[in-house]
Write a protein that holds these residues in place. Structure first.
Motif, mmCIF file in Angstrom:
data_model
loop_
_atom_site.group_PDB
_atom_site.id
_atom_site.type_symbol
_atom_site.label_atom_id
_atom_site.label_comp_id
_atom_site.label_asym_id
_atom_site.label_seq_id
_atom_site.Cartn_x
_atom_site.Cartn_y
_atom_site.Cartn_z
ATOM 1 N N SER A 73 -1.831 -4.520 5.785
ATOM 2 C CA SER A 73 -2.181 -4.437 7.055
ATOM 3 C C SER A 73 -2.427 -2.704 7.376
ATOM 4 O O SER A 73 -3.086 -2.414 8.464
ATOM 5 N N ASN A 74 -1.738 -2.121 6.654
ATOM 6 C CA ASN A 74 -1.639 -0.472 6.792
ATOM 7 C C ASN A 74 -3.072 -0.008 6.213
ATOM 8 O O ASN A 74 -2.963 1.307 6.276
ATOM 9 N N ILE A 75 -3.517 -0.709 5.431
ATOM 10 C CA ILE A 75 -4.693 0.211 4.526
ATOM 11 C C ILE A 75 -5.597 0.643 5.514
ATOM 12 O O ILE A 75 -6.123 2.065 5.271
ATOM 13 N N ASP A 76 -6.177 0.042 6.493
ATOM 14 C CA ASP A 76 -7.367 0.556 7.215
ATOM 15 C C ASP A 76 -6.804 1.720 8.011
ATOM 16 O O ASP A 76 -7.631 2.467 8.957
ATOM 17 N N ILE A 77 -5.558 1.906 8.378
ATOM 18 C CA ILE A 77 -5.075 2.938 9.350
ATOM 19 C C ILE A 77 -4.426 4.140 8.398
ATOM 20 O O ILE A 77 -3.747 4.848 9.091
ATOM 21 N N ASN A 78 -4.541 4.272 7.359
ATOM 22 C CA ASN A 78 -3.974 5.290 6.294
ATOM 23 C C ASN A 78 -2.536 5.624 6.600
ATOM 24 O O ASN A 78 -2.131 6.632 6.557
ATOM 25 N N VAL A 79 -1.792 4.483 6.419
ATOM 26 C CA VAL A 79 -0.494 4.527 6.316
ATOM 27 C C VAL A 79 -0.043 4.007 5.190
ATOM 28 O O VAL A 79 -0.682 3.243 4.440
ATOM 29 N N SER A 80 1.153 4.439 4.846
ATOM 30 C CA SER A 80 1.784 4.013 3.371
ATOM 31 C C SER A 80 1.753 2.986 3.010
ATOM 32 O O SER A 80 2.029 1.970 3.833
ATOM 33 N N ILE A 81 1.347 2.471 1.800
ATOM 34 C CA ILE A 81 1.284 0.985 1.205
ATOM 35 C C ILE A 81 2.005 1.053 -0.147
ATOM 36 O O ILE A 81 2.263 2.310 -0.676
ATOM 37 N N GLY A 82 2.208 0.216 -0.852
ATOM 38 C CA GLY A 82 2.798 0.186 -2.214
ATOM 39 C C GLY A 82 2.657 -1.029 -3.144
ATOM 40 O O GLY A 82 2.136 -2.000 -2.696
ATOM 41 N N THR A 83 3.147 -0.780 -4.205
ATOM 42 C CA THR A 83 3.015 -1.729 -5.392
ATOM 43 C C THR A 83 4.447 -1.967 -5.558
ATOM 44 O O THR A 83 5.326 -0.910 -5.790
#
Ligand code: AHM
Ligand code: MG
Length: 348
Positions: free
Chosen positions: A120-130
């Motif tokens: 849900s953070n992808i579109d707002i340029n916030v950290s994501i992870g694997t």
């Protein structure tokens, strides 16, 4: 000149502790680091290449699949399926276990992963992870297809776990049970370099991390624990600071570096919790324990839970051991009280 330690060199040197090592684990980790670099590259240019946005399809968790989730999932699978190191995989994005195509050799490792957590953070340029968990297979023979038994192992059997965080820089953090080490991707040379050796969770970080909008639905013990952290009567004599990103990898990364406690407890609407045991809770718990912290579902260590389903959910609480122990105490004491409705009524 300062010694530069690349992740490849670190993995190779770690493997020298195991004289029986065949190089397969090293090869497997190279492939994960490679997938991480590819995903990192796409994440960084997602806004440019129109990868942002949704595909329109629904995944096994009933959520909309985002294009980057799909890309990360395909990248992980295609990096790991053909080298002969792995016999079966599980991904948050695939309902069923992922078999190795018949044309490829099968190996002795089992990998479970969440290819792109915090989508849900992808579109707002916030950290994501694997996030990933690696086990050794339990079925035989070693060159046969794996099955679900290979995936349903407790965290105590982990060979390695780790995550990649795509943030202001890209980092890969992993443990094989001998300390936690963090590597930062140098985009200029395309290498992960050791920047955070032997990570340890600091004491007294003074932070708590939870989605507090669920407060009224929590068990009484959790409500009381969080109220205590916010009061001035806690042992720090001032309220703990609140930090919640809503992307597990980012919240876990902060907890490893800055301390405190993260909580995603069960609640009336999500009686089993939200986060997934096999590829979210177990790998994070292994990292946290190896960094001197603790991880629980309130009743038992996350690493002692035997998974019954690859997509099983679990309450997840982790961080400084002292705070996790305190959480367990509040949780236990409240659960011993006569059970009345724990739901705070909505204000009229
Ligand atoms: P995802 O795997 O679909 O991205 O969801 C998992 C995420 C975690 O990263 C995060 O800790 C949690 O969901 C946040 O949930 P909430 O929005 O309920 O606070
Ligand atoms: Mg996830």
């Amino acid at each position: 000149m300062k010694k530069l330690i690349t992740i490849d060199r670190h993995i190779l040197e770690t493997q020298t502790h195991f004289p029986e090592a065949t190089g397969e684990f090293t090869g497997l980790m190279y492939q994960i680091a490679l997938a991480a670099k590819i995903v990192s590259y796409e994440v960084n240019k997602a806004g440019l290449t129109m990868l942002l946005g949704k595909t329109g399809s629904i995944n096994v968790q009933g959520e909309e699949v985002q294009k980057l989730d799909e890309f990360a999932n395909n990248t992980m699978i295609s990096s790991l399926d053909h080298m002969g190191y792995v016999c079966i995989m599980a991904s948050e994005e695939n309902t069923e276990p992922i078999m190795i195509p018949s044309r490829y050799r099968k190996g002795k490792y089992v990998v479970a992963f969440d290819p792109l957590d915090g989508s849900s953070n992808i579109d707002i340029n916030v950290s994501i992870g694997t996030i990933f968990s690696i086990f050794k297979r339990v079925t035989e023979p070693e060159d046969s297809d794996g099955n679900v038994t290979d995936l349903l192992q407790t965290g105590r059997n982990l060979v390695c776990s780790g995550y990649i965080i795509y943030g202001s820089s890209t980092m890969m953090v992993y443990t094989t049970g001998r300390g936690v080490n963090g590597f930062t991707l140098d985009p200029g040379i395309g290498e992960f370099l050791l920047t955070h050796p032997n990570m340890r969770i600091p004491d007294n970080g003074g932070l708590y991390s939870v989605n507090e909008s669920n407060y009224r639905y929590w068990p009484v013990g959790v409500q009381r624990f969080v109220s205590m952290l916010k009061s001035t009567s806690n042992e720090r004599r001032r309220p703990y600071n609140s930090r919640y990103i809503g992307a597990l990898v980012a919240d876990a990364h902060r907890t490893l570096l800055k301390g405190g406690i993260f909580m995603y407890p069960e609640d009336i609407r999500k009686p089993k919790g939200k986060l997934r045991l096999l590829y979210e809770a177990i790998p994070i718990a292994f990292l946290v324990e190896n960094a001197g912290g603790a991880a629980t579902n309130g009743r038992m260590d996350i690493l002692d839970i035997v998974p019954e389903d690859i997509h099983q959910r679990v309450p997840l609480i982790f961080g400084e051991k002292r705070l996790v122990d305190l959480y367990k105490q509040y949780y236990r004491e409240a659960s011993e009280l006569p059970q009345i409705s724990t739901q705070t009524p909505d204000p009229k």
